[in-house]
Design an enzyme around this catalytic site. Structure first.
Site, mmCIF file in Angstrom:
data_model
loop_
_atom_site.group_PDB
_atom_site.id
_atom_site.type_symbol
_atom_site.label_atom_id
_atom_site.label_comp_id
_atom_site.label_asym_id
_atom_site.label_seq_id
_atom_site.Cartn_x
_atom_site.Cartn_y
_atom_site.Cartn_z
ATOM 1 N N ASP A 101 4.600 3.340 1.647
ATOM 2 C CA ASP A 101 5.933 4.036 2.169
ATOM 3 C C ASP A 101 5.986 3.184 3.538
ATOM 4 O O ASP A 101 5.236 3.798 4.400
ATOM 5 C CB ASP A 101 5.682 5.517 2.551
ATOM 6 C CG ASP A 101 7.132 5.968 3.173
ATOM 7 O OD1 ASP A 101 7.991 5.414 3.075
ATOM 8 O OD2 ASP A 101 6.875 7.182 3.786
ATOM 9 N N GLU A 139 9.154 1.647 -2.237
ATOM 10 C CA GLU A 139 10.636 1.946 -2.137
ATOM 11 C C GLU A 139 11.375 0.756 -1.721
ATOM 12 O O GLU A 139 11.058 0.133 -0.594
ATOM 13 C CB GLU A 139 10.888 3.037 -1.323
ATOM 14 C CG GLU A 139 10.665 4.329 -2.331
ATOM 15 C CD GLU A 139 11.260 5.799 -1.696
ATOM 16 O OE1 GLU A 139 12.148 5.516 -0.653
ATOM 17 O OE2 GLU A 139 11.041 6.791 -2.078
ATOM 18 N N ASP A 178 4.591 11.013 4.876
ATOM 19 C CA ASP A 178 4.609 9.732 4.628
ATOM 20 C C ASP A 178 3.428 9.517 3.426
ATOM 21 O O ASP A 178 3.657 8.584 2.682
ATOM 22 C CB ASP A 178 4.155 8.845 5.560
ATOM 23 C CG ASP A 178 5.042 9.148 6.901
ATOM 24 O OD1 ASP A 178 6.206 8.900 6.909
ATOM 25 O OD2 ASP A 178 4.892 9.765 8.172
#
Length: 168
Positions: free
Chosen positions: A10, A70, A143
């Site tokens: 992340d 992502e 996170d």
């Protein structure tokens, strides 16, 4: 009985979540997760170098076969998008140097893979991470849980990706 490890990332400059998930014969296990942090007192270049070195250390320690991240979401804050983009570039470079294939997923894909619903909120996603990995508690901080979620998403997608790649 082969175990395959995926590191989920992340990205962020101040806080970069990471999580390593291992799959053995369809069973998922959380190996470890955490957050890399950098001080706002450092220059941007120093922060990126610190992230690079820390990520290299994680790769050497956990030996992931794949990485999941992502796709970058562009919000209204351009400065945040730029700094996250820089951190993301460091992640992609570090993984490429290590020869680790990188797979990118949209937030919607991660939500659908874990919750079965693209509109799942953060709390629902965290609970699905906990349930999927049979953990006593949700991974913290947020996170790290987000990074674990994207690693799980890739672990679910990996068999189909392999079939597609083998068919080429």
């Amino acid at each position: 009985m082969t175990a395959t490890r995926t590191i989920g990332i992340d990205p962020g400059t101040a806080r970069m979540g990471w999580g390593v998930v291992e799959e053995t014969d369809g069973v998922l296990r959380l190996v470890d997760c955490g957050v890399l942090t950098t001080s706002a007192e450092l220059s941007q270049a120093e922060r990126l170098l610190l992230l690079y070195n820390e990520l290299r250390h994680l790769i050497e320690q956990y030996h992931p076969a794949a990485a999941a991240i992502e796709e970058l979401f562009f919000g209204k804050n351009v400065n945040t998008a730029l700094t996250v983009g820089q951190a993301r570039g460091v992640v992609l470079l570090t993984l490429a140097q290590a020869g680790i294939p990188v797979y990118e997923y949209k937030p919607l894909q991660v939500k659908q893979a874990l919750a079965g619903y693209g509109g799942a909120d953060k709390r629902q996603m965290q609970e699905m991470v906990r349930l999927t990995l049979r953990l006593p508690a949700i991974p913290r901080p947020d996170d790290a849980a987000d990074a674990v979620a994207v690693a799980i998403c890739h672990t679910y997608a990996a068999p189909m990706i392999r079939r597609i790649e083998e068919g080429r």
